[in-house]
Scaffold this active site. Structure first.
Site, mmCIF file in Angstrom:
data_model
loop_
_atom_site.group_PDB
_atom_site.id
_atom_site.type_symbol
_atom_site.label_atom_id
_atom_site.label_comp_id
_atom_site.label_asym_id
_atom_site.label_seq_id
_atom_site.Cartn_x
_atom_site.Cartn_y
_atom_site.Cartn_z
ATOM 1 N N ASP A 1 0.843 -1.193 0.000
ATOM 2 C CA ASP A 1 0.000 0.000 0.000
ATOM 3 C C ASP A 1 0.879 1.244 0.000
ATOM 4 O OD1 ASP A 1 0.692 -0.575 2.806
ATOM 5 O OD2 ASP A 1 -0.567 1.159 3.250
ATOM 6 N N GLU B 1 -0.212 -0.438 5.830
ATOM 7 C CA GLU B 1 0.827 0.150 6.682
ATOM 8 C C GLU B 1 0.737 1.670 6.715
ATOM 9 O OE1 GLU B 1 4.595 1.866 7.981
ATOM 10 O OE2 GLU B 1 3.696 2.050 5.993
#
Length: 448
Positions: free
Chosen positions: A90, A152
């Site tokens: 991500d 994250e």
């Protein structure tokens, strides 16, 4: 090393193609900004790529925050250790596209660097792992666990929760967290500390409502002026962070951070001085640091000749190892309430805290990786801190207290992670891949 280097060098054109494919996924873990399908597509791409690189089994596991974690395994030979290789797929939102020199979700080469959102943080580290695994093929005896998470950057804790609920998926002797980077391009660096985080939102109320600045200005308590005065108490005359009850005299004993290089890395304007009286290394890696992230107040355009009855700010306190993050947040809240001017009403809303982290540097994994990094880069290895936070490290340390946790990666200062024009130097990807392959070879050898 020559065979490993040759294989990885020959594989770099494929690395460009793979990073191009991965950057195209707008994998921001926030459905308010981009469709969930972007993150799902990136997760599937990462899973398939690790399977193709020799991981024997890999699956997508939905976590408590809705993100997908890629978890894969390759069995060790009897008696060999298992190494966990971490990354995340991500990314941060791209921000204002007008500030980019190219499309943020299209990998673009300029002056030898590869530009794109996530090119360094952290999709470049995914590619680094793939290069290392392909270079080794079946020539490694260690067990491999690959983990790539999908939230994250949002900090919503999906993978941390999964580690706590299903620790058997992550059990390893050595954990390589590839989400930091070198102190400079070509300078092999192991990150040994991470600062924690303790955010709050402070609000000041002084009046029942707005009043005319001409009729009441002077004695009327201006909430915005009170907020400005209150925020000024969090820095001394030198610019050092000062919060009542928090020590601010710690020193850093690793690599130095030259002021000239920091100015260039941070983009400090000519003629503007650096804040604080300590060394740069002390300030960014060893001491608390307070940043005002945002202020709610009347905007300049459309503002009236009126006194503000209320104002608020979101504050970010970075907490170095040696200070408890919760105690730091409590100290910040107490400081704000104690220093309010004119007996203004102060409300402090705490946000989530993240603990600082200090890695062990006395184990065989650290020694093997340091030797491998030095061989791959042809330079001695240094240690540095990281101003950012990776809460997962503390969860892993608590869950696997005997495991070594090592932090490294491709994200050196010129990468401008989280900012427009994020980029990666492909030499960092190549050299880190060589180092990781050598490291895994050492651990898997009969005398390793």
């Amino acid at each position: 090393m020559s065979d490993v280097r040759a294989r990885i060098s020959a594989d770099m054109p494929r690395a460009w193609r793979e990073l191009s494919d991965l950057v195209k996924f707008r994998s921001v873990a926030d459905e308010r900004q981009f469709p969930r399908a972007e993150c799902v597509g990136a997760a599937e791409w990462v899973r398939d790529a690790f399977l193709d690189a020799g991981i024997q089994s890999a699956e997508l596991i939905e976590t408590v925050d809705g993100s997908l974690a890629v978890v894969g395994h390759r069995a060790p030979r009897p008696g060999a250790p298992t190494v966990l290789l971490y990354s995340h797929y991500d990314v941060q939102p791209p921000g204002h596209r007008t500030l980019w020199g190219s499309e943020p979700f299209e990998l673009t080469e300029r002056d030898g660097r590869w530009y794109g959102r996530g090119a360094a943080d952290c999709k470049g580290n995914v590619i680094m792992h793939l290069l290392a695994l392909r270079a080794l093929g079946d020539d490694v005896g260690v067990g491999i666990t690959v983990v790539s998470e999908g939230s994250e950057e949002m900090g919503t804790g999906g993978l941390e929760d999964l580690v706590e609920k299903r620790p058997e998926l992550f059990a390893s002797d050595i954990i390589v967290v590839a989400d930091t980077g070198n102190a400079a391009v070509g300078q092999p660096t192991v990150t040994t500390t991470l600062r924690g985080i303790a955010n709050v939102v402070v609000r000041i109320d002084t009046l029942e409502g707005e009043v005319h600045s001409g009729m009441y200005g002077g004695p009327a308590p201006d909430a915005l002026a009170a907020l400005i005065q209150l925020l000024s108490t969090l820095r001394d005359e030198h610019g050092d962070t000062v919060v009542d009850g928090l020590p601010s005299d710690q020193t850093w004993d690793g690599i130095d951070y030259a002021p000239e290089r920091f100015r260039a890395d941070a983009g400090v304007l000519d003629g503007v001085g650096l804040a604080g009286s300590s060394s740069v290394a002390d300030a960014v890696w060893a001491r608390p640091a307070l940043t005002v992230l945002g202020i709610d107040c009347p905007p300049v355009v459309g503002s009236a000749a009126a006194i503000s009855p209320t104002a608020s700010a979101r504050l970010n306190l970075r907490v170095p190892p040696g200070i408890d993050a919760q105690q730091a947040q409590d100290a910040l809240a107490a400081h704000l309430k104690a220093h309010a001017p004119w007996n203004a009403r102060v409300t402090v809303e705490p946000e989530a805290v993240g603990s600082p982290f200090r890695a062990r540097t006395d184990g065989p994994g650290y020694a093997a990786l340091s030797e491998s990094l030095a061989d791959a880069f042809g330079e001695p290895v240094v240690s540095a801190g990281q101003g950012g936070s990776i809460p997962l490290c503390n969860v892993l340390a608590q869950t696997f207290p005997k495991a070594e946790i090592i932090l490294m990666g491709v994200e050196e200062p010129l990468c401008r992670i989280h900012a427009p024009n994020e980029s990666v130097d492909p030499r960092e990807i190549e050299n880190l891949a060589v180092a990781e392959a050598l490291f895994l070879q050492k651990l898997g050898s009969s005398d390793g």
